[in-house]
Design a protein around this motif. Structure first.
Motif, PDB file in Angstrom:
ATOM      1  N   LYS A  95      -8.207  13.053  -6.578  1.00  0.00           N
ATOM      2  CA  LYS A  95      -8.542  13.717  -7.843  1.00  0.00           C
ATOM      3  C   LYS A  95      -9.579  14.821  -7.651  1.00  0.00           C
ATOM      4  O   LYS A  95      -9.601  15.799  -8.406  1.00  0.00           O
ATOM      5  CB  LYS A  95      -9.054  12.700  -8.862  1.00  0.00           C
ATOM      6  CG  LYS A  95      -8.010  11.691  -9.339  1.00  0.00           C
ATOM      7  CD  LYS A  95      -8.605  10.717 -10.348  1.00  0.00           C
ATOM      8  CE  LYS A  95      -7.571   9.775 -10.947  1.00  0.00           C
ATOM      9  NZ  LYS A  95      -7.088   8.778  -9.974  1.00  0.00           N
ATOM     10  N   TRP A  96     -10.446  14.664  -6.662  1.00  0.00           N
ATOM     11  CA  TRP A  96     -11.475  15.685  -6.398  1.00  0.00           C
ATOM     12  C   TRP A  96     -10.801  17.000  -6.001  1.00  0.00           C
ATOM     13  O   TRP A  96     -11.157  18.075  -6.498  1.00  0.00           O
ATOM     14  CB  TRP A  96     -12.407  15.183  -5.303  1.00  0.00           C
ATOM     15  CG  TRP A  96     -13.666  15.959  -5.110  1.00  0.00           C
ATOM     16  CD1 TRP A  96     -14.027  17.140  -5.691  1.00  0.00           C
ATOM     17  CD2 TRP A  96     -14.762  15.602  -4.255  1.00  0.00           C
ATOM     18  NE1 TRP A  96     -15.264  17.547  -5.261  1.00  0.00           N
ATOM     19  CE2 TRP A  96     -15.738  16.613  -4.382  1.00  0.00           C
ATOM     20  CE3 TRP A  96     -15.002  14.527  -3.411  1.00  0.00           C
ATOM     21  CZ2 TRP A  96     -16.936  16.581  -3.657  1.00  0.00           C
ATOM     22  CZ3 TRP A  96     -16.200  14.487  -2.705  1.00  0.00           C
ATOM     23  CH2 TRP A  96     -17.149  15.504  -2.832  1.00  0.00           C
ATOM     24  N   ALA A  97      -9.825  16.915  -5.105  1.00  0.00           N
ATOM     25  CA  ALA A  97      -9.094  18.125  -4.695  1.00  0.00           C
ATOM     26  C   ALA A  97      -8.285  18.690  -5.856  1.00  0.00           C
ATOM     27  O   ALA A  97      -8.246  19.915  -6.071  1.00  0.00           O
ATOM     28  CB  ALA A  97      -8.182  17.809  -3.513  1.00  0.00           C
ATOM     29  N   THR A  98      -7.654  17.798  -6.625  1.00  0.00           N
ATOM     30  CA  THR A  98      -6.886  18.255  -7.787  1.00  0.00           C
ATOM     31  C   THR A  98      -7.772  19.010  -8.768  1.00  0.00           C
ATOM     32  O   THR A  98      -7.372  20.036  -9.332  1.00  0.00           O
ATOM     33  CB  THR A  98      -6.223  17.055  -8.481  1.00  0.00           C
ATOM     34  OG1 THR A  98      -5.289  16.448  -7.584  1.00  0.00           O
ATOM     35  CG2 THR A  98      -5.505  17.473  -9.753  1.00  0.00           C
ATOM     36  N   ALA A  99      -8.994  18.517  -8.967  1.00  0.00           N
ATOM     37  CA  ALA A  99      -9.927  19.185  -9.876  1.00  0.00           C
ATOM     38  C   ALA A  99     -10.199  20.619  -9.421  1.00  0.00           C
ATOM     39  O   ALA A  99     -10.280  21.543 -10.244  1.00  0.00           O
ATOM     40  CB  ALA A  99     -11.229  18.401  -9.960  1.00  0.00           C
ATOM     41  N   THR A 234      -2.049  17.349   2.983  1.00  0.00           N
ATOM     42  CA  THR A 234      -0.861  17.602   2.184  1.00  0.00           C
ATOM     43  C   THR A 234      -0.716  16.564   1.083  1.00  0.00           C
ATOM     44  O   THR A 234      -1.107  15.408   1.235  1.00  0.00           O
ATOM     45  CB  THR A 234       0.406  17.588   3.068  1.00  0.00           C
ATOM     46  OG1 THR A 234       1.565  17.799   2.254  1.00  0.00           O
ATOM     47  CG2 THR A 234       0.558  16.255   3.798  1.00  0.00           C
ATOM     48  N   PHE A 235      -0.139  16.998  -0.032  1.00  0.00           N
ATOM     49  CA  PHE A 235       0.249  16.082  -1.104  1.00  0.00           C
ATOM     50  C   PHE A 235       1.699  15.641  -0.949  1.00  0.00           C
ATOM     51  O   PHE A 235       2.200  14.878  -1.779  1.00  0.00           O
ATOM     52  CB  PHE A 235       0.065  16.752  -2.468  1.00  0.00           C
ATOM     53  CG  PHE A 235      -1.344  16.708  -2.991  1.00  0.00           C
ATOM     54  CD1 PHE A 235      -1.803  15.619  -3.714  1.00  0.00           C
ATOM     55  CD2 PHE A 235      -2.220  17.758  -2.774  1.00  0.00           C
ATOM     56  CE1 PHE A 235      -3.091  15.570  -4.215  1.00  0.00           C
ATOM     57  CE2 PHE A 235      -3.518  17.724  -3.265  1.00  0.00           C
ATOM     58  CZ  PHE A 235      -3.966  16.615  -3.985  1.00  0.00           C
ATOM     59  N   ASP A 236       2.388  16.130   0.079  1.00  0.00           N
ATOM     60  CA  ASP A 236       3.781  15.796   0.318  1.00  0.00           C
ATOM     61  C   ASP A 236       3.852  14.595   1.264  1.00  0.00           C
ATOM     62  O   ASP A 236       3.484  14.709   2.436  1.00  0.00           O
ATOM     63  CB  ASP A 236       4.501  17.001   0.932  1.00  0.00           C
ATOM     64  CG  ASP A 236       5.990  16.772   1.093  1.00  0.00           C
ATOM     65  OD1 ASP A 236       6.399  15.659   1.467  1.00  0.00           O
ATOM     66  OD2 ASP A 236       6.760  17.726   0.853  1.00  0.00           O
ATOM     67  N   PRO A 237       4.315  13.422   0.801  1.00  0.00           N
ATOM     68  CA  PRO A 237       4.325  12.238   1.659  1.00  0.00           C
ATOM     69  C   PRO A 237       5.203  12.384   2.892  1.00  0.00           C
ATOM     70  O   PRO A 237       4.898  11.827   3.955  1.00  0.00           O
ATOM     71  CB  PRO A 237       4.818  11.116   0.737  1.00  0.00           C
ATOM     72  CG  PRO A 237       5.481  11.810  -0.396  1.00  0.00           C
ATOM     73  CD  PRO A 237       4.808  13.127  -0.552  1.00  0.00           C
ATOM     74  N   ALA A 238       6.319  13.126   2.783  1.00  0.00           N
ATOM     75  CA  ALA A 238       7.188  13.325   3.948  1.00  0.00           C
ATOM     76  C   ALA A 238       6.457  14.126   5.025  1.00  0.00           C
ATOM     77  O   ALA A 238       6.540  13.804   6.218  1.00  0.00           O
ATOM     78  CB  ALA A 238       8.478  14.029   3.529  1.00  0.00           C
ATOM     79  N   GLU A 239       5.738  15.162   4.614  1.00  0.00           N
ATOM     80  CA  GLU A 239       4.945  15.938   5.569  1.00  0.00           C
ATOM     81  C   GLU A 239       3.876  15.071   6.217  1.00  0.00           C
ATOM     82  O   GLU A 239       3.604  15.179   7.414  1.00  0.00           O
ATOM     83  CB  GLU A 239       4.281  17.125   4.857  1.00  0.00           C
ATOM     84  CG  GLU A 239       5.202  18.278   4.541  1.00  0.00           C
ATOM     85  CD  GLU A 239       4.443  19.459   3.957  1.00  0.00           C
ATOM     86  OE1 GLU A 239       3.186  19.427   3.980  1.00  0.00           O
ATOM     87  OE2 GLU A 239       5.091  20.394   3.474  1.00  0.00           O
ATOM     88  N   ALA A 240       3.263  14.203   5.419  1.00  0.00           N
ATOM     89  CA  ALA A 240       2.206  13.340   5.947  1.00  0.00           C
ATOM     90  C   ALA A 240       2.750  12.378   7.001  1.00  0.00           C
ATOM     91  O   ALA A 240       2.142  12.192   8.063  1.00  0.00           O
ATOM     92  CB  ALA A 240       1.550  12.562   4.807  1.00  0.00           C
ATOM     93  N   ALA A 263       2.655  10.615  -9.600  1.00  0.00           N
ATOM     94  CA  ALA A 263       1.598  11.599  -9.849  1.00  0.00           C
ATOM     95  C   ALA A 263       0.690  11.691  -8.621  1.00  0.00           C
ATOM     96  O   ALA A 263      -0.400  11.109  -8.601  1.00  0.00           O
ATOM     97  CB  ALA A 263       0.790  11.215 -11.081  1.00  0.00           C
ATOM     98  N   PRO A 264       1.118  12.397  -7.571  1.00  0.00           N
ATOM     99  CA  PRO A 264       0.282  12.502  -6.370  1.00  0.00           C
ATOM    100  C   PRO A 264      -1.080  13.129  -6.646  1.00  0.00           C
ATOM    101  O   PRO A 264      -2.044  12.860  -5.911  1.00  0.00           O
ATOM    102  CB  PRO A 264       1.115  13.362  -5.414  1.00  0.00           C
ATOM    103  CG  PRO A 264       2.163  14.011  -6.262  1.00  0.00           C
ATOM    104  CD  PRO A 264       2.410  13.072  -7.393  1.00  0.00           C
ATOM    105  N   ALA A 265      -1.200  13.933  -7.696  1.00  0.00           N
ATOM    106  CA  ALA A 265      -2.499  14.534  -8.033  1.00  0.00           C
ATOM    107  C   ALA A 265      -3.565  13.484  -8.238  1.00  0.00           C
ATOM    108  O   ALA A 265      -4.744  13.709  -7.953  1.00  0.00           O
ATOM    109  CB  ALA A 265      -2.375  15.371  -9.300  1.00  0.00           C
ATOM    110  N   ALA A 266      -3.145  12.318  -8.734  1.00  0.00           N
ATOM    111  CA  ALA A 266      -4.094  11.249  -9.047  1.00  0.00           C
ATOM    112  C   ALA A 266      -4.335  10.304  -7.888  1.00  0.00           C
ATOM    113  O   ALA A 266      -5.359   9.619  -7.852  1.00  0.00           O
ATOM    114  CB  ALA A 266      -3.595  10.449 -10.244  1.00  0.00           C
ATOM    115  N   ALA A 267      -3.384  10.236  -6.914  1.00  0.00           N
ATOM    116  CA  ALA A 267      -3.461   9.111  -5.994  1.00  0.00           C
ATOM    117  C   ALA A 267      -3.027   9.344  -4.564  1.00  0.00           C
ATOM    118  O   ALA A 267      -3.226   8.452  -3.739  1.00  0.00           O
ATOM    119  CB  ALA A 267      -2.617   7.955  -6.550  1.00  0.00           C
ATOM    120  N   SER A 268      -2.446  10.488  -4.206  1.00  0.00           N
ATOM    121  CA  SER A 268      -1.882  10.515  -2.855  1.00  0.00           C
ATOM    122  C   SER A 268      -1.980  11.850  -2.139  1.00  0.00           C
ATOM    123  O   SER A 268      -0.999  12.344  -1.589  1.00  0.00           O
ATOM    124  CB  SER A 268      -0.433  10.028  -2.852  1.00  0.00           C
ATOM    125  OG  SER A 268       0.383  10.841  -3.651  1.00  0.00           O
TER     126      SER A 268
END
Length: 423
Positions: A95-99, A234-240, A263-268
């Protein structure tokens, strides 16, 4: 009667003073172990490392930063080795990065932080509420003061399981943590109180996509992660997964699988310790931040929400404690199922910080983060304070009971002796 009134007044005064003493003691860490002198950084870091080793399971990345430079790093894994380049799932630390992504839109003149978010949305809207929706702004969503009562907390979806669309999750999350309502809706007056809302950050993800015209992960890579030098994040799980994730462990230390989120913005967000060192360095007072102007970074660290008169939240960051150099210790932490826990805490004025990324070690990240805040500031952070409130409450009630009993005993003795002023 005059003596009786005086006794009652004295008892009430004693109870008030006892309450002040207990609250002060809790904030000053009277019940915590002495962490050692602030000047002995090496011993403190050695103690943190020993606690990470003592867990004996899972995977841990620990970084201590002093005056803007990495002082020490410690990596532990019961499975595949981890290092400064290994990606961890960050849970709500995301969430810090999303902010910053949201505030970047404001800095570019594309978003008014104090306008109703409904103005920017076409794919989904908040349901009607007795409290209205016009007061739901990006500023309030960032600070968890928008009046949303979803209580999320997401459990995530097992690999191979279909993931909800973002809009469907906003309507009713299929993966709420226990106790969460799961519906992103206005359940109290916007601006009236602080209430943690994962749904609010899902709504901010939608806001970013609507305004930028890009998928959330792509926008964040372009606007935030790459400019900050977070090359592996990355927010992309496949890339991760392709880049190499730390092994996932559950709370018993057994191997598990990372979950996916609507909602990856909140958690991943997935990032390495090296990525997050760069993230923290860019937010030091006076540092050049390619993503945000310094005045917006300052606004991010300004109190926007409080509880019991204590400032607890800025724009996307938690305010853990007052900083010795002025301002606040800022940061965020996260917890994803089954046992992913993270924390990053920063003193922007001094350049000191701690970073803990962990799987399979419940409570370790928050515990080490709390140790650092107390060692750095001499004060218990608000996150740790939540944990000791039950003990402080018992101490408070015990003291009050002693005061009331003593006052009652004094009245009884004087009445028994026939004193007219206690009759």
């Amino acid at each position: 009667m005059r003596n009786l009134s005086l006794l009652i007044f004295s008892a009430l005064l004693a109870m008030a003073l006892w309450a002040v003493l207990v609250v002060t003691g809790a904030r000053q860490g009277w019940w915590r172990t002495d962490p050692g002198p602030r000047e002995d950084v090496a011993s403190f870091f050695s103690g943190l490392s020993a606690k990470a080793d003592a867990a004996g399971q899972g995977a841990v990345a620990l970084v201590l930063i002093e005056k803007g430079a990495v002082f020490g790093e410690h990596y532990v894994s019961a499975g595949a080795p981890v290092s400064r380049d290994t990606l961890f799932q960050l849970a709500s630390l995301s969430k810090w990065a999303t902010a910053i992504g949201v505030l970047k839109l404001a800095a570019d003149g594309k978003l008014d932080l104090d306008a109703p978010v409904s103005r920017y949305l076409t794919r989904w809207q908040l349901p009607e509420s007795e409290f209205g929706t016009e007061g739901v702004t990006a500023r309030r969503l960032l600070s968890h003061t928008a009046g949303l009562t979803d209580g999320l907390g997401y459990m995530g979806f097992e690999p191979g399981t279909p993931v909800q669309t973002l809009e469907s999750s906003l309507t009713q999350a299929a993966d709420p943590m226990p106790g969460a309502d799961g519906r992103t809706r206005v359940g109290m007056a916007p601006g009236s109180a602080w209430a943690y809302s994962g749904g609010g950050y899902a709504l901010l993800e939608l806001l970013i996509e609507e305004i930028s015209g890009e998928p959330f992960a792509s926008y964040m890579k372009r606007a935030v992660l790459d400019p900050l030098g977070m090359s592996r994040a990355t927010f992309d799980p496949a890339e991760a997964r392709a880049a190499g994730l730390a092994p996932c462990f559950d709370e018993e230390g057994a191997p598990c699988a990372y979950r996916n989120f609507a909602a990856p913005a909140a958690a991943s967000l997935h990032a390495s310790a090296e990525d997050l060192v760069r993230f923290l360095e860019a937010q030091l007072e006076g540092a050049s931040n390619p993503a945000l102007p310094s005045e917006i970074m300052t606004e991010m660290r300004t109190p926007h929400a409080s509880q019991f008169g204590i400032p607890i939240w800025g724009l996307g960051v938690m305010l853990y404690a007052e900083s010795p150099g002025g301002g606040y210790i800022v940061g965020h932490e996260g917890m994803n199922f089954p046992a992913i826990e993270t924390t990053a805490r920063l003193d922007p004025m001094t350049g000191d910080a701690i970073l803990v990324l962990a799987t399979g070690n419940p409570g370790l990240a928050a515990g080490l983060g709390g140790d650092w805040v107390y060692w750095h500031t001499g004060r218990v952070d608000v996150r740790t304070l939540d944990g000791i409130l039950p003990v402080a409450g018992l101490v408070l009630l015990a003291g009050w009971a002693v005061i009331v009993f003593s006052a009652a005993l004094l009245v009884w003795r004087n009445r028994r002796s026939g004193s007219p002023e206690f009759s």
